[in-house]
Design a protein around this motif. Structure first.
Motif, PDB file in Angstrom:
ATOM      1  N   ALA A 234       0.854  -1.204  -0.008  1.00  0.00           N
ATOM      2  CA  ALA A 234      -0.034  -0.114   0.102  1.00  0.00           C
ATOM      3  C   ALA A 234       0.840   1.203  -0.139  1.00  0.00           C
ATOM      4  CB  ALA A 234      -0.912   0.091   1.132  1.00  0.00           C
ATOM      5  N   TYR A 235       1.856   1.194   0.777  1.00  0.00           N
ATOM      6  CA  TYR A 235       2.793   2.475   0.806  1.00  0.00           C
ATOM      7  C   TYR A 235       3.496   2.628  -0.723  1.00  0.00           C
ATOM      8  CZ  TYR A 235       2.761   3.235   5.891  1.00  0.00           C
ATOM      9  OH  TYR A 235       2.301   3.596   7.238  1.00  0.00           O
ATOM     10  N   LEU A 236       3.796   1.575  -1.266  1.00  0.00           N
ATOM     11  CA  LEU A 236       4.529   1.533  -2.654  1.00  0.00           C
ATOM     12  C   LEU A 236       3.377   2.460  -3.415  1.00  0.00           C
ATOM     13  CD1 LEU A 236       6.332  -1.781  -2.834  1.00  0.00           C
ATOM     14  CD2 LEU A 236       7.474   0.624  -2.822  1.00  0.00           C
ATOM     15  N   SER A 237       2.029   1.926  -3.539  1.00  0.00           N
ATOM     16  CA  SER A 237       1.111   2.473  -4.135  1.00  0.00           C
ATOM     17  C   SER A 237       0.999   3.946  -4.160  1.00  0.00           C
ATOM     18  CB  SER A 237      -0.213   1.588  -4.172  1.00  0.00           C
ATOM     19  OG  SER A 237       0.132   0.452  -4.642  1.00  0.00           O
ATOM     20  N   LEU A 238       1.093   4.298  -2.884  1.00  0.00           N
ATOM     21  CA  LEU A 238       1.022   5.813  -2.408  1.00  0.00           C
ATOM     22  C   LEU A 238       2.337   6.583  -2.795  1.00  0.00           C
ATOM     23  CD1 LEU A 238      -0.889   5.308   0.957  1.00  0.00           C
ATOM     24  CD2 LEU A 238      -1.922   6.219  -1.193  1.00  0.00           C
ATOM     25  N   GLY A 239       3.421   5.867  -3.161  1.00  0.00           N
ATOM     26  CA  GLY A 239       4.789   6.580  -3.339  1.00  0.00           C
ATOM     27  C   GLY A 239       5.491   6.621  -2.000  1.00  0.00           C
ATOM     28  N   LYS A 240       5.271   6.095  -1.037  1.00  0.00           N
ATOM     29  CA  LYS A 240       6.071   6.262   0.317  1.00  0.00           C
ATOM     30  C   LYS A 240       6.838   5.251   0.303  1.00  0.00           C
ATOM     31  CE  LYS A 240       1.987   8.684   2.955  1.00  0.00           C
ATOM     32  NZ  LYS A 240       1.443   8.734   3.964  1.00  0.00           N
ATOM     33  N   CYS A 241       7.998   5.200  -0.326  1.00  0.00           N
ATOM     34  CA  CYS A 241       9.024   4.313  -0.542  1.00  0.00           C
ATOM     35  C   CYS A 241       9.619   4.105   0.531  1.00  0.00           C
ATOM     36  CB  CYS A 241       9.892   4.537  -1.662  1.00  0.00           C
ATOM     37  SG  CYS A 241       8.977   4.855  -3.345  1.00  0.00           S
ATOM     38  N   THR A 242      10.023   5.169   1.513  1.00  0.00           N
ATOM     39  CA  THR A 242      10.706   4.889   2.674  1.00  0.00           C
ATOM     40  C   THR A 242      10.030   4.136   3.891  1.00  0.00           C
ATOM     41  OG1 THR A 242      11.948   7.021   2.183  1.00  0.00           O
ATOM     42  CG2 THR A 242      12.057   6.046   4.444  1.00  0.00           C
ATOM     43  N   ASP A 243       8.551   4.395   3.890  1.00  0.00           N
ATOM     44  CA  ASP A 243       7.837   3.737   4.859  1.00  0.00           C
ATOM     45  C   ASP A 243       7.563   2.151   3.990  1.00  0.00           C
ATOM     46  OD1 ASP A 243       7.512   6.041   6.320  1.00  0.00           O
ATOM     47  OD2 ASP A 243       5.703   6.372   5.279  1.00  0.00           O
ATOM     48  N   ALA A 244       7.660   2.081   3.175  1.00  0.00           N
ATOM     49  CA  ALA A 244       7.402   0.605   2.028  1.00  0.00           C
ATOM     50  C   ALA A 244       8.695  -0.062   2.617  1.00  0.00           C
ATOM     51  CB  ALA A 244       7.187   0.702   0.832  1.00  0.00           C
ATOM     52  N   LEU A 245       9.975   0.394   2.417  1.00  0.00           N
ATOM     53  CA  LEU A 245      11.296  -0.047   2.735  1.00  0.00           C
ATOM     54  C   LEU A 245      11.404  -0.567   4.382  1.00  0.00           C
ATOM     55  CD1 LEU A 245      14.122  -1.027   1.979  1.00  0.00           C
ATOM     56  CD2 LEU A 245      14.619   1.302   2.426  1.00  0.00           C
ATOM     57  N   ALA A 246      10.826   0.304   5.242  1.00  0.00           N
ATOM     58  CA  ALA A 246      10.861   0.190   6.530  1.00  0.00           C
ATOM     59  C   ALA A 246      10.043  -1.343   7.219  1.00  0.00           C
ATOM     60  CB  ALA A 246      10.525   1.251   7.379  1.00  0.00           C
ATOM     61  N   ASP A 247       8.738  -1.167   6.415  1.00  0.00           N
ATOM     62  CA  ASP A 247       7.864  -2.443   6.727  1.00  0.00           C
ATOM     63  C   ASP A 247       8.444  -3.713   6.089  1.00  0.00           C
ATOM     64  OD1 ASP A 247       5.948  -0.941   8.109  1.00  0.00           O
ATOM     65  OD2 ASP A 247       4.558  -1.073   6.325  1.00  0.00           O
ATOM     66  N   ALA A 248       9.017  -3.560   4.811  1.00  0.00           N
ATOM     67  CA  ALA A 248       9.555  -4.754   4.227  1.00  0.00           C
ATOM     68  C   ALA A 248      10.714  -5.418   5.334  1.00  0.00           C
ATOM     69  CB  ALA A 248      10.198  -4.555   2.710  1.00  0.00           C
ATOM     70  N   GLU A 249      11.494  -4.359   5.777  1.00  0.00           N
ATOM     71  CA  GLU A 249      12.720  -5.048   6.548  1.00  0.00           C
ATOM     72  C   GLU A 249      12.035  -5.504   7.988  1.00  0.00           C
ATOM     73  OE1 GLU A 249      15.196  -1.583   6.729  1.00  0.00           O
ATOM     74  OE2 GLU A 249      16.333  -2.113   5.130  1.00  0.00           O
ATOM     75  N   THR A 250      11.174  -4.856   8.406  1.00  0.00           N
ATOM     76  CA  THR A 250      10.709  -5.258   9.830  1.00  0.00           C
ATOM     77  C   THR A 250       9.835  -6.898   9.450  1.00  0.00           C
ATOM     78  OG1 THR A 250      10.188  -2.917  10.329  1.00  0.00           O
ATOM     79  CG2 THR A 250       8.922  -4.766  11.627  1.00  0.00           C
ATOM     80  N   GLY A 251       9.100  -6.768   8.275  1.00  0.00           N
ATOM     81  CA  GLY A 251       8.758  -7.961   7.965  1.00  0.00           C
ATOM     82  C   GLY A 251       9.591  -9.360   7.791  1.00  0.00           C
ATOM     83  N   LEU A 252      10.830  -8.776   7.269  1.00  0.00           N
ATOM     84  CA  LEU A 252      12.096  -9.901   7.273  1.00  0.00           C
ATOM     85  C   LEU A 252      12.479 -10.260   8.566  1.00  0.00           C
ATOM     86  CD1 LEU A 252      13.748  -8.625   4.142  1.00  0.00           C
ATOM     87  CD2 LEU A 252      12.516 -10.624   4.086  1.00  0.00           C
ATOM     88  N   GLU A 253      12.396  -9.196   9.297  1.00  0.00           N
ATOM     89  CA  GLU A 253      12.800  -9.674  10.923  1.00  0.00           C
ATOM     90  C   GLU A 253      11.687 -10.809  11.412  1.00  0.00           C
ATOM     91  OE1 GLU A 253      13.195  -6.283  13.159  1.00  0.00           O
ATOM     92  OE2 GLU A 253      14.934  -5.495  12.118  1.00  0.00           O
ATOM     93  N   ARG A 254      10.467 -10.644  11.112  1.00  0.00           N
ATOM     94  CA  ARG A 254       9.443 -11.536  11.514  1.00  0.00           C
ATOM     95  C   ARG A 254       9.545 -13.008  10.801  1.00  0.00           C
ATOM     96  NH1 ARG A 254       9.323  -7.327  14.314  1.00  0.00           N
ATOM     97  NH2 ARG A 254       7.796  -6.330  14.962  1.00  0.00           N
TER      98      ARG A 254
END
Length: 334
Positions: A234-254
């Motif tokens: 959803a963040y990528l679709s909104l153009g918020k790439c920094t937030d999308a990157l943070a969510d992806a890294e947090t998900g990889l920790e999980r």
């Protein structure tokens, strides 16, 4: 006549003074109106008397008999107020959850240590030394203190009490685990419902609403990696790439090694023009897909596109540097 006029009045006056002195010194004396007014005032800290602490007569009275509350000017209700140290000791004794915490000793304490702790606390909690405003609380605290000492000073009673504490701790731990399991189950069910609502909103193009619902779901189940993956989309679709990157890294920790999350990370890095890191993320997605054997999206083609974009970017920068160098702009070329 001389005896009648001179001696008898003197004897009567003397006897009256003696009677008044005797009445004044007894416990049943009647105070004056002024003294009664002073006694009716709120309790305050009063001078110390060696005979009777807090007495207004400063030691010229006789202490009240056992069980008597007052005698004239000297009343028990005008004793000094309890100090902060006494209040803390009484509050601790009333709020202690077990005998060891009440006596401030460990379960491995010896009988001598238990006795020493009891004597130290009994000096502070004894009802006879407590002021009137805290006497009832002091009696209750001293009763608890005496029960604790009687239990811990007897080896058999102490062993039974330790077994009781162990059983209570086990029951409490079991109840805590059951409560946590029920809470986790309830939060998981609520999070699944919110995830479905957020997925529907994301499919319908309601990106802001989807992000809000995903955030609520993550608050209930922060260990679910798919929630971070979908919110990153959803963040990528909104153009918020920094937030999308943070969510992806947090998900990889999980959930380490999930190819879809590597693809989210690589897409965000591509949008941020961090091509080298994006290529590494795409390669990690391809490796994860090969290891699991479950093709999720075919990450080979995005990897080739990222490598081509990096090559194009390098060629573009080379041309710009050569052009700046031909014009003599050395700093810009560098």
């Amino acid at each position: 006549l001389y005896l009648q006029v001179g001696i008898f009045p003197f004897l009567s006056i003397h006897s009256d003074r003696a009677a008044r002195r005797e009445i004044y010194s007894t416990r049943v004396c009647e105070p004056s109106a002024r003294a009664r007014a002073r006694a009716a005032r709120p309790p305050t800290r009063l001078p110390y008397s060696s005979k009777h602490p807090g007495c207004r007569l400063a030691g010229r009275c006789t202490p009240p008999a056992r069980g008597k509350e007052e005698h004239g000017l000297c009343t028990s209700r005008i004793r000094p107020m309890s100090t902060q140290e006494e209040d803390i000791a009484i509050r601790h004794a009333l709020n202690a959850t077990d005998h060891y915490k009440l006596l401030l000793v460990s379960q491995e304490a010896s009988e001598e240590q238990v006795k020493r702790a009891y004597l130290q606390l009994s000096r502070k909690l004894h009802p006879d030394k407590a002021p009137t405003n805290s006497r009832h609380r002091a009696e209750t605290a001293f009763k608890r203190l005496s029960e604790a000492f009687a239990t811990l000073s007897d080896p058999i009673a102490r062993a039974n009490y330790n077994e009781q504490l162990l059983e209570e701790a086990q029951v409490e731990e079991r109840l805590r685990r059951d409560f946590e399991a029920n809470e986790i189950r309830r939060h998981t069910e609520q999070s699944a419902q919110l995830k479905q609502e957020a997925d529907d909103a994301l499919t319908a193009g309601k990106l802001q609403e989807a992000v809000k619902i995903y955030t609520r779901a993550i608050g209930l189940d922060p260990s679910n990696a798919s929630l971070f993956s979908n919110r990153a989309a959803a963040y990528l679709s909104l153009g918020k790439c920094t937030d999308a990157l943070a969510d992806a890294e947090t998900g990889l920790e999980r959930r380490p090694g999930w190819a879809k999350l590597y693809s989210r990370k690589a897409t965000a890095l591509d949008a941020l023009q961090r091509y080298n890191e994006a290529i590494e993320a795409w390669r990690a997605a391809v490796d994860a897909e090969d290891q699991t054997g479950t093709p999720e999206g075919g990450w080979v083609e995005p990897l080739k596109l990222a490598e081509q974009a990096l090559a194009n970017k390098v060629d573009q920068l080379k041309k710009q540097a050569a052009e700046a160098l031909s014009k003599g702009r050395v700093d810009q070329a560098v």
